[in-house]
Design an enzyme around this catalytic site. Structure first.
Site, short mmCIF file in Angstrom:
data_model
loop_
_atom_site.label_atom_id
_atom_site.label_comp_id
_atom_site.label_asym_id
_atom_site.label_seq_id
_atom_site.Cartn_x
_atom_site.Cartn_y
_atom_site.Cartn_z
N ALA A 68 173.94 67.01 56.20
CA ALA A 68 174.95 66.80 57.24
C ALA A 68 174.33 66.20 58.50
CB ALA A 68 175.65 68.12 57.57
N CYS A 72 208.54 48.49 57.55
CA CYS A 72 208.11 49.46 56.53
C CYS A 72 209.23 49.70 55.51
CB CYS A 72 207.72 50.77 57.21
SG CYS A 72 207.51 52.14 56.08
N ASN A 113 208.47 54.26 41.66
CA ASN A 113 207.44 53.42 42.27
C ASN A 113 207.74 51.96 41.94
OD1 ASN A 113 204.92 52.10 42.91
ND2 ASN A 113 203.98 54.12 42.90
N HIS A 162 204.08 59.82 52.27
CA HIS A 162 204.69 59.91 50.94
C HIS A 162 203.75 60.62 49.97
CE1 HIS A 162 202.17 56.29 50.67
NE2 HIS A 162 202.17 56.46 49.35
N GLN A 218 203.35 61.36 45.49
CA GLN A 218 203.68 60.69 44.23
C GLN A 218 203.77 61.69 43.10
OE1 GLN A 218 201.47 56.90 43.60
NE2 GLN A 218 200.51 57.36 45.55
N CYS A 266 193.66 84.86 38.34
CA CYS A 266 194.05 86.18 38.86
C CYS A 266 192.78 86.98 39.19
CB CYS A 266 194.90 86.94 37.84
SG CYS A 266 196.60 86.34 37.70
N PHE A 300 173.91 59.23 43.06
CA PHE A 300 173.44 60.55 42.65
C PHE A 300 174.51 61.30 41.87
CE2 PHE A 300 172.65 65.04 42.98
CZ PHE A 300 171.28 65.16 42.82
N GLU A 301 175.73 61.32 42.45
CA GLU A 301 176.83 62.04 41.83
C GLU A 301 177.28 61.37 40.54
OE1 GLU A 301 176.69 61.42 45.11
OE2 GLU A 301 176.83 63.41 46.04
ZN LIG Z 1 207.92 53.79 57.66
ZN LIG Z 2 196.86 84.25 36.73
#
Ligand SMILES: [Zn+2]
Ligand SMILES: [Zn+2]
Length: 326
Positions: free
Chosen positions: A8, A30, A65, A155, A157, A188, A297-298
């Protein structure tokens, strides 16, 4: 996951934005702003106060869409090509226009606005779950350019797919394996432990928990889980929408305040609705801030370097002051 807080320190913008993005409340150009309804495909669902479909007066509006990744107008033909197999991209790809206000974001919405948004998710989920056509429905939200947004207007999707993608199948299988070994739901069990430990707990109410998951791969990753066992998002009763709105806004608002409106994706993970009631999977919403970039690396190792321990992220997020107005 490899935890490396030292990284970091590297000189790059973490938690601060290159430019602060400000949009107007209304943008006449828009396609999602009120008055421009004719520029989108016809609405398939809306919450509106008495006005006619495809006219202004809506609070949330769902349309197909315009550039769908999966389309209705195909047969789902499967074919082979040498050793390869392919299938027509059949399915549904819908856009949930979250607000008539061009620069609204869920972190700053009223509870009623977040409820409207979640109601639209829930109704479309239940509607598209009818019948065997789409075993899996994925609802997600991209916030900001790092998260892949191409339009500023808020928005979400929805994708309804006839095939269950591999990584979802893997999650379902792993949860099933845990169930076979332990005789209980892994989510759980995880919640029981996290309530006891508290270190990774960020937010809670009577019905939901918000946690920074143990060994999470992304800085400030958060999961929201219903406290009672529910396999599919469709099993959430209508009265569960309000507490979900409270915890979702609380988590998003904490991220917004602490990290200055970060880019993020969130995704609802759910068992196929046809398997509702099954004991081993547990639906939840994952919030994935886009603060770092996956690099060689990833990609090469499949291992992720997280520069903020989830325990540190949880502590910082808990200490953020958030207003609790409705
Ligand atoms: Zn808008
Ligand atoms: Zn559960």
């Amino acid at each position: 996951m490899i935890l490396s807080p030292e990284r970091a320190q590297r000189p790059y913008k973490f938690g601060e934005r290159a430019e602060s993005i400000s949009h107007p409340e209304y943008d006449p150009k828009c396609p999602f702003c009120p008055g421009n309804e004719a520029e989108t495909p016809k609405e398939v669902f809306a919450l509106r106060d008495g006005s006619a479909p495809d006219t202004p007066g809506w609070r949330v509006r769902v349309v197909e869409n315009k550039f769908p990744a999966l389309s209705l107008n195909r047969e789902g033909l499967r074919a082979t090509y040498g050793l390869y197999r392919w299938m027509e991209g059949v399915g549904r790809h819908e856009v949930i226009i979250e607000s008539p206000i061009h620069n609204r974001t869920p972190a700053l919405m009223s509870i009623d606005e977040v409820k409207d948004l979640l109601t639209a998710y829930h109704r479309r989920y239940l509607e598209l779950s009818k019948g065997p056509r789409y075993p899996i429905i994925i609802i997600f939200r991209n916030q900001g350019p790092q998260a892949g947004t191409s339009l500023a207007h808020p928005h979400s999707q929805l994708i309804a797919s006839p095939v269950v993608p591999r990584h979802i199948r893997y999650d379902l299988k792993e949860a099933e394996r845990y169930w076979d070994d332990q005789g209980s739901c892994v989510y759980c069990d995880l919640m029981k432990f996290e309530v006891q430990e508290r270190a990774r707990l960020v937010s809670k109410n009577d019905d939901f928990l918000g946690i920074a998951p143990y060994a999470s791969t992304l800085p400030y990753e958060l999961w929201i889980l219903p406290r009672v066992h529910q396999a599919s998002f469709g099993e959430l009763p209508e009265v569960g929408i309000e507490p979900l709105a409270w915890i979702l806004r609380d988590c998003l608002r904490r991220l917004y305040r602490l990290l200055n409106n970060p880019d993020y994706n969130y995704v609802i993970h759910s068992a196929p609705h046809s398997t509702a009631g099954q004991p081993h999977y547990h639906w939840h919403l994952e919030i994935l801030p886009r603060l770092t970039t996956r690099a060689g690396f990833e990609i090469g190792s499949g291992m992720y370097i997280n520069i903020v321990a989830p325990e540190v992220a949880a502590e910082r997020l808990r200490s953020v002051q958030v207003e609790e107005e409705r």
